[in-house]
Design a protein around this motif. Structure first.
Motif, mmCIF file in Angstrom:
data_model
loop_
_atom_site.group_PDB
_atom_site.id
_atom_site.type_symbol
_atom_site.label_atom_id
_atom_site.label_comp_id
_atom_site.label_asym_id
_atom_site.label_seq_id
_atom_site.Cartn_x
_atom_site.Cartn_y
_atom_site.Cartn_z
ATOM 1 N N GLN A 108 0.828 -1.204 0.000
ATOM 2 C CA GLN A 108 0.000 0.000 0.000
ATOM 3 C C GLN A 108 0.866 1.259 0.000
ATOM 4 O OE1 GLN A 108 -3.093 0.194 2.957
ATOM 5 N NE2 GLN A 108 -3.700 -1.939 2.662
ATOM 6 N N TYR A 111 2.180 1.747 -3.336
ATOM 7 C CA TYR A 111 1.103 2.143 -4.241
ATOM 8 C C TYR A 111 0.919 3.667 -4.204
ATOM 9 C CZ TYR A 111 -3.564 2.741 -6.183
ATOM 10 O OH TYR A 111 -4.634 3.161 -6.941
ATOM 11 N N SER A 155 -8.610 9.425 -8.870
ATOM 12 C CA SER A 155 -9.274 8.124 -8.781
ATOM 13 C C SER A 155 -8.316 7.061 -8.259
ATOM 14 C CB SER A 155 -9.813 7.717 -10.153
ATOM 15 O OG SER A 155 -10.738 8.675 -10.633
ATOM 16 N N LEU A 156 -7.078 7.104 -8.727
ATOM 17 C CA LEU A 156 -6.081 6.139 -8.242
ATOM 18 C C LEU A 156 -5.821 6.332 -6.745
ATOM 19 C CD1 LEU A 156 -3.515 6.260 -11.190
ATOM 20 C CD2 LEU A 156 -5.008 4.350 -10.582
ATOM 21 N N ALA A 159 -8.715 4.984 -4.729
ATOM 22 C CA ALA A 159 -8.680 3.521 -4.699
ATOM 23 C C ALA A 159 -7.733 3.049 -3.597
ATOM 24 C CB ALA A 159 -8.244 2.983 -6.060
ATOM 25 N N VAL A 162 -9.431 3.623 -0.178
ATOM 26 C CA VAL A 162 -10.423 2.591 0.127
ATOM 27 C C VAL A 162 -9.727 1.302 0.553
ATOM 28 C CG1 VAL A 162 -12.223 1.128 -0.874
ATOM 29 C CG2 VAL A 162 -12.192 3.589 -1.356
ATOM 30 N N MET A 163 -8.655 0.923 -0.149
ATOM 31 C CA MET A 163 -7.907 -0.281 0.220
ATOM 32 C C MET A 163 -7.346 -0.171 1.629
ATOM 33 S SD MET A 163 -5.849 -1.571 -3.172
ATOM 34 C CE MET A 163 -4.992 -0.019 -3.429
#
Length: 472
Positions: A108, A111, A155-156, A159, A162-163
């Motif tokens: 994460q 990311y 948006s990325l 995401a 949320v993860m």
């Protein structure tokens, strides 16, 4: 236990032991141990110096090679250094035992690093990338990603958000939120400022190389001044830093900045901006800031604040007549970039070192000597580039506020044009084509196609049906 007998020699008295030693003499074994320990220390220092020297030469050689190859390799170099710095700081707050209970938590963090890279890098090279994508019919399909770059980045990020929320585990909330905050702090303090180097690279390599070189120059000048004249401590976070070194570094860096700017500005490879992502040679009309100008005291007075200029004129009126004439005729030949370089040097000498002080305090908080051991003999990458991050952002802001001239590039024109609707694009192409026909830059055989483009733009006929048949 040794038996002691007294021995008088002149006015002194020694205790002599049965093995022949006295209290003024060290046993031979102690002497040998001291000698061997000194030799070991010297050997370690020599080995450390050798490793440090080799790694320094390797870094310099690699850096010069990247500059020689071009802009795009330098961008990848900056990205690689950012990756290593972020990796070092991610490791600081890692608790391995807890990581094992949260599978994928490290992924994460990386990311979010990827999302930050996607947003910032495309933001800085967007216009250059547009030039490349629109050079091919097949690659131009990817321009939709650039037109929607901001919403895609958001948006990325969401995401990833949320993860993160879905990965929360009972009993680990405090640790997970701490790591989430730590990740964002690293990206904001380390990654974001250093990313401004990417924009500086494409505005001309001099705006990347010069600020970076001034940080290194200030380190060297401050070290030399502190070594020879240092007496007064500067800051408790770095006990070896002295006021003498700080002031000497400032003077030496400002002088060196003018000399370095004068040298670098002689090469078009350094001064020409790169408007695409190619690696070929660069040729451009020299910008006025890279050409020599003749300056007088009147020119200097014009840039001074009004009250200060009035004070200078009043003081000049009190000078002897011969001195006033000499000052009126005084001239100085220089390139404007030299003055800009000296302003960058002022920042590099006064403000940028606090990036190093910040790093020193950070390391003290974690009770460690270096951020890592990535660079042999030097420690971590963060240890070497803590001041560069501050300098990168200042150089970017300084360039766009005081140096950059308002002008439109092909990439910027494409960025604006691609925001138009299809019929507007056709109209633009048709009218621009007519202008080029009038200038004799396009063949007359294209005139029917241009008229068809304008006619199609003014009707409801779909682009790919009506206009496509005309071109056939």
């Amino acid at each position: 236990m040794k038996q002691v007998r007294r021995r008088h020699v002149g006015d002194t008295t020694d205790d002599e032991y049965q093995d022949g030693t006295t209290d003024r003499e060290e046993p031979e074994t102690d002497k040998e141990d001291n000698i061997s320990s000194l030799q070991e220390i010297q050997q370690k220092r020599a080995a450390s110096f050798k490793i440090r020297t080799v790694s320094t030469l390797a870094m310099i050689a690699g850096f010069l090679l990247m500059i020689y190859i071009g802009h795009v390799p330098l961008v990848f170099l900056v990205l690689s250094l950012q990756f290593l710095m972020v990796k070092e700081l991610f490791m600081l707050a890692r608790v391995a035992q807890k990581d094992k209970r949260i599978p994928g938590f490290r992924a994460q963090q990386w990311y979010f690093f990827f999302v930050a890279t996607f947003y910032l890098y495309l933001r800085f090279i967007k216009n250059n990338l547009l030039v490349e994508l629109t050079s091919s019919k097949y690659m131009s399909a990817l321009t939709w990603l650039l037109r929607r770059h901001t919403i895609t980045s958001y948006s990325l990020y969401m995401a990833g958000f949320v993860m993160f929320v879905l990965s929360l585990k009972r009993g680990m909330y405090l640790y997970q939120f701490g790591q989430y905050a730590w990740t964002h702090m690293i990206l904001m303090i380390i990654f974001v400022p250093s990313s401004f180097f990417v924009s500086n690279i494409f505005e001309g390599l001099i705006w990347f190389l010069l600020p970076s070189a001034l940080i290194i120059t200030n380190d060297i000048m401050a070290y030399l001044a502190g070594f020879f004249f240092g007496r007064t401590p500067l800051i408790k976070l770095s006990p070896k830093k002295t006021w003498e070194g700080f002031i000497g570094g400032f003077i030496g860096t400002v002088i060196s900045a003018a000399i370095l700017a004068n040298i670098l500005s002689r090469f078009s490879w350094m001064t020409c901006p790169r408007q695409d992502l190619s690696l070929g040679p660069l040729n451009c009309a020299p910008d006025p800031i890279y050409t020599q100008h003749v300056y007088t005291l009147q020119d200097i007075a014009e840039v001074l604040p009004g009250q200060l200029a009035d004070i200078c004129r009043t003081a000049a009126a009190q000078l002897p007549h011969w001195l006033s004439l000499w000052l009126a005729n005084w001239q100085y030949v220089a390139k404007p970039i030299e003055f800009h370089a000296m302003m960058l040097a002022v920042f590099a000498s006064i403000v940028a070192p606090f990036g190093g002080f910040f790093g020193s305090g950070f390391k003290r908080a974690f009770k460690m000597k270096d951020f890592g051991d990535t660079i042999p003999g030097h420690g971590g990458v963060t240890d070497r580039f803590d001041c560069q991050m501050i300098m990168a952002m200042f150089a970017y802001l300084y360039y766009w506020n005081f140096v950059a001239q308002p002008q439109l590039t092909v990439g910027e024109a494409l960025d604006v044009a691609l925001r138009l609707e299809h019929n507007q694009l056709l109209e633009l192409w048709g009218k621009l084509g007519n202008v080029l026909l009038g200038e004799g830059l396009l063949p007359d055989s294209l005139e029917p196609s241009l008229k068809a483009a304008i006619r199609t733009a003014n009707t409801s006929t779909p682009y790919f049906r009506g206009f496509g048949r005309v071109l056939q």
